[in-house]
Design a protein around this motif. Sequence first.
Motif, short mmCIF file in Angstrom:
data_model
loop_
_atom_site.label_atom_id
_atom_site.label_comp_id
_atom_site.label_asym_id
_atom_site.label_seq_id
_atom_site.Cartn_x
_atom_site.Cartn_y
_atom_site.Cartn_z
N ARG A 101 66.10 40.72 53.65
CA ARG A 101 65.75 40.77 52.23
C ARG A 101 64.54 39.87 51.96
N GLN A 102 64.51 38.70 52.58
CA GLN A 102 63.39 37.77 52.43
C GLN A 102 62.09 38.39 52.98
N VAL A 103 62.15 38.95 54.18
CA VAL A 103 60.96 39.54 54.81
C VAL A 103 60.43 40.70 53.97
N ILE A 104 61.32 41.56 53.52
CA ILE A 104 60.91 42.72 52.72
C ILE A 104 60.36 42.28 51.37
N SER A 105 60.97 41.28 50.77
CA SER A 105 60.49 40.75 49.50
C SER A 105 59.05 40.24 49.63
N GLU A 106 58.77 39.53 50.70
CA GLU A 106 57.41 39.02 50.93
C GLU A 106 56.41 40.16 51.04
N GLU A 107 56.80 41.24 51.69
CA GLU A 107 55.88 42.37 51.82
C GLU A 107 55.66 43.06 50.47
N PHE A 108 56.69 43.14 49.66
CA PHE A 108 56.52 43.70 48.32
C PHE A 108 55.57 42.84 47.50
N LYS A 109 55.64 41.53 47.66
CA LYS A 109 54.71 40.64 46.95
C LYS A 109 53.27 40.94 47.35
N HIS A 110 53.06 41.28 48.60
CA HIS A 110 51.72 41.61 49.09
C HIS A 110 51.17 42.87 48.41
N HIS A 111 52.05 43.73 47.93
CA HIS A 111 51.64 44.99 47.29
C HIS A 111 51.88 44.98 45.78
N GLU A 112 51.85 43.80 45.18
CA GLU A 112 52.12 43.67 43.75
C GLU A 112 51.18 44.47 42.86
N MET A 113 49.99 44.77 43.37
CA MET A 113 49.05 45.52 42.54
C MET A 113 49.61 46.88 42.14
N LEU A 114 50.62 47.35 42.83
CA LEU A 114 51.26 48.61 42.44
C LEU A 114 51.87 48.52 41.04
N ARG A 134 64.27 39.62 45.34
CA ARG A 134 65.45 39.56 46.21
C ARG A 134 66.76 39.71 45.43
N GLU A 135 66.72 40.45 44.33
CA GLU A 135 67.91 40.66 43.51
C GLU A 135 68.47 42.06 43.67
N CYS A 136 68.04 42.75 44.70
CA CYS A 136 68.47 44.14 44.90
C CYS A 136 69.77 44.19 45.70
N ALA A 137 70.48 45.29 45.50
CA ALA A 137 71.69 45.54 46.27
C ALA A 137 71.31 45.96 47.69
N ARG A 138 72.26 45.90 48.57
CA ARG A 138 71.99 46.25 49.97
C ARG A 138 71.50 47.69 50.11
N TYR A 139 72.10 48.63 49.37
CA TYR A 139 71.66 50.02 49.47
C TYR A 139 70.21 50.18 48.98
N GLU A 140 69.80 49.37 48.00
CA GLU A 140 68.41 49.41 47.53
C GLU A 140 67.47 48.84 48.58
N LEU A 141 67.92 47.81 49.25
CA LEU A 141 67.13 47.20 50.32
C LEU A 141 66.92 48.20 51.46
N GLU A 142 67.96 48.96 51.78
CA GLU A 142 67.89 49.93 52.87
C GLU A 142 66.84 51.00 52.62
N ARG A 143 66.61 51.37 51.39
CA ARG A 143 65.62 52.40 51.04
C ARG A 143 64.25 51.81 50.68
N SER A 144 64.17 50.51 50.57
CA SER A 144 62.97 49.87 50.03
C SER A 144 61.72 50.14 50.86
N LEU A 145 61.82 50.08 52.17
CA LEU A 145 60.62 50.27 52.99
C LEU A 145 60.12 51.71 52.94
N SER A 146 61.03 52.68 52.99
CA SER A 146 60.57 54.06 52.90
C SER A 146 59.95 54.32 51.53
#
Length: 167
Positions: A101-114, A134-146
């Motif tokens: 969740r931490q790693v994915i959150s950091e990558e989302f921060k990198h793409h904040e311009m969206l 980092r307030e998402c549920a596990r199922y949301e995290l699982e789909r976040s990268l795609s």
Amino acid sequence: ELIREGYSYVDKSLLIRSVLDSPAQVLLLPRPWRFGKTLNISMLRTFFDRGMPGSAELFRGLDIERAGEEYTTHQGRYPVVFLTLKDVKTLNWEDCPGHLRQVISEEFKHHEMLLESGFLDTEEQKQFRKIRSRECARYELERSLSNLLYRVGPGSGRYPHEPGGVG
């Protein structure tokens, strides 16, 4: 850091040329432990990512610059999703989702311009913010990268300087 601080550096920038010349849509870079996987991937990100201002100076005088304009024109032109799991160290499997969740959150921060791009509807913006904070549920995290890859992928038109893109 290696170049800016004047450390010894073995120029492996022609890996960039190999990536560009490859017909592969996916690259797998298996190497043994401590063989520079993260360093090589970091170099690729720094070269290709449009979110890395000032990266041109890092490649000045390196082999990739001497390889010609057909390669250097790709510098800083693409959105890059970059994840490294090298710092995800846990003693048990149950703790892994929190670290991911931490790693994915950091990558989302990198793409904040969206968030300001106008391409995300209200619900997508809400989802993006939940993952980023980092307030998402596990199922949301699982789909976040795609979902992120769909938003920044080829032809999405969601980034400046892309045909039809913002900016």
